[in-house]
Design an enzyme around this catalytic site. Structure first.
Site, PDB file in Angstrom:
ATOM      1  N   THR A  38       0.808  -1.255  -0.026  1.00  0.00           N
ATOM      2  CA  THR A  38       0.145  -0.087  -0.115  1.00  0.00           C
ATOM      3  C   THR A  38       0.930   1.472  -0.054  1.00  0.00           C
ATOM      4  O   THR A  38       0.408   2.067  -0.548  1.00  0.00           O
ATOM      5  CB  THR A  38      -1.012  -0.048   1.057  1.00  0.00           C
ATOM      6  OG1 THR A  38      -1.732  -0.906   1.078  1.00  0.00           O
ATOM      7  CG2 THR A  38      -1.989   0.894   1.318  1.00  0.00           C
ATOM      8  N   GLU A  46       0.681   9.531  -5.742  1.00  0.00           N
ATOM      9  CA  GLU A  46       1.068  10.971  -5.472  1.00  0.00           C
ATOM     10  C   GLU A  46       2.175  11.396  -6.555  1.00  0.00           C
ATOM     11  O   GLU A  46       1.928  12.618  -6.818  1.00  0.00           O
ATOM     12  CB  GLU A  46       2.069  10.919  -4.214  1.00  0.00           C
ATOM     13  CG  GLU A  46       1.337  10.863  -2.726  1.00  0.00           C
ATOM     14  CD  GLU A  46       1.957  11.490  -1.694  1.00  0.00           C
ATOM     15  OE1 GLU A  46       2.002  12.551  -1.238  1.00  0.00           O
ATOM     16  OE2 GLU A  46       2.866  10.573  -1.130  1.00  0.00           O
ATOM     17  N   HIS A  72      -6.884   0.643  -0.544  1.00  0.00           N
ATOM     18  CA  HIS A  72      -6.172  -0.460  -1.407  1.00  0.00           C
ATOM     19  C   HIS A  72      -7.314  -1.442  -1.586  1.00  0.00           C
ATOM     20  O   HIS A  72      -7.234  -2.298  -0.435  1.00  0.00           O
ATOM     21  CB  HIS A  72      -4.919  -0.581  -0.859  1.00  0.00           C
ATOM     22  CG  HIS A  72      -4.038  -1.490  -1.549  1.00  0.00           C
ATOM     23  ND1 HIS A  72      -2.732  -1.564  -1.362  1.00  0.00           N
ATOM     24  CD2 HIS A  72      -4.323  -2.192  -2.904  1.00  0.00           C
ATOM     25  CE1 HIS A  72      -2.149  -2.255  -2.200  1.00  0.00           C
ATOM     26  NE2 HIS A  72      -2.954  -2.714  -3.151  1.00  0.00           N
ATOM     27  N   ARG A 117      -2.639  18.586  -2.071  1.00  0.00           N
ATOM     28  CA  ARG A 117      -1.428  19.219  -1.959  1.00  0.00           C
ATOM     29  C   ARG A 117      -1.468  20.597  -2.036  1.00  0.00           C
ATOM     30  O   ARG A 117      -2.590  21.095  -2.426  1.00  0.00           O
ATOM     31  CB  ARG A 117      -0.651  18.851  -3.528  1.00  0.00           C
ATOM     32  CG  ARG A 117      -0.546  17.228  -3.662  1.00  0.00           C
ATOM     33  CD  ARG A 117       0.477  17.095  -4.809  1.00  0.00           C
ATOM     34  NE  ARG A 117       1.645  17.153  -4.587  1.00  0.00           N
ATOM     35  CZ  ARG A 117       2.542  16.309  -3.756  1.00  0.00           C
ATOM     36  NH1 ARG A 117       2.045  15.457  -3.306  1.00  0.00           N
ATOM     37  NH2 ARG A 117       3.643  16.660  -3.381  1.00  0.00           N
TER      38      ARG A 117
END
Length: 129
Positions: A38, A46, A72, A117
């Site tokens: 994971t 990312e 996941h 972000r």
């Protein structure tokens, strides 16, 4: 491999990983099975957000991750390929929120979620350390 969007297209990007032993849960310490870990899958997602944000940045700027929500949901063996895609879902000045999804070579959903972000000046950010 990373692909950036064409001019005028939604901000999105994809990254692909061919899973090796180094990418497994066993190698990363996040489990003991020889399948995609994971943490490595989240890192792949990312990478896609970093690439998708690139057109918004000016000289000296970068983005830093601030929040991750990720599920996941399907295993990927060593030798399998996974492609993560990210698309900008929301922007509020410097804050960027991406929807992310990863699929295997057979099109099965491997994971999905949301990554936030923030755009920062790299030099000022590092000066805080």
């Amino acid at each position: 491999m990373t692909e950036a969007p064409a001019e005028g297209a939604p901000l999105q990007a994809q990254t692909t990983l061919n899973v090796t032993d180094a990418d497994t849960a066993r190698a990363l310490g996040s489990g003991d099975l020889p399948v995609l870990g994971t943490p490595r899958l989240v890192a792949l997602a990312e990478q896609a957000t970093v690439a998708a944000a690139q057109p918004l940045l000016t000289e000296g700027q970068t983005t830093v991750g601030t929040r991750i929500r990720f599920d996941h949901v399907y295993p990927t063996p060593v030798g399998g390929a996974v492609t993560a895609s990210a698309e900008l879902a929301h922007r509020d000045d410097r804050l960027l929120r991406f929807t992310v999804a990863a699929h295997d070579a057979d099109g099965r959903l491997v994971g999905e979620g949301e990554i936030t972000r923030v755009i920062v000046n790299a030099e000022r950010f590092m000066a805080k350390l």
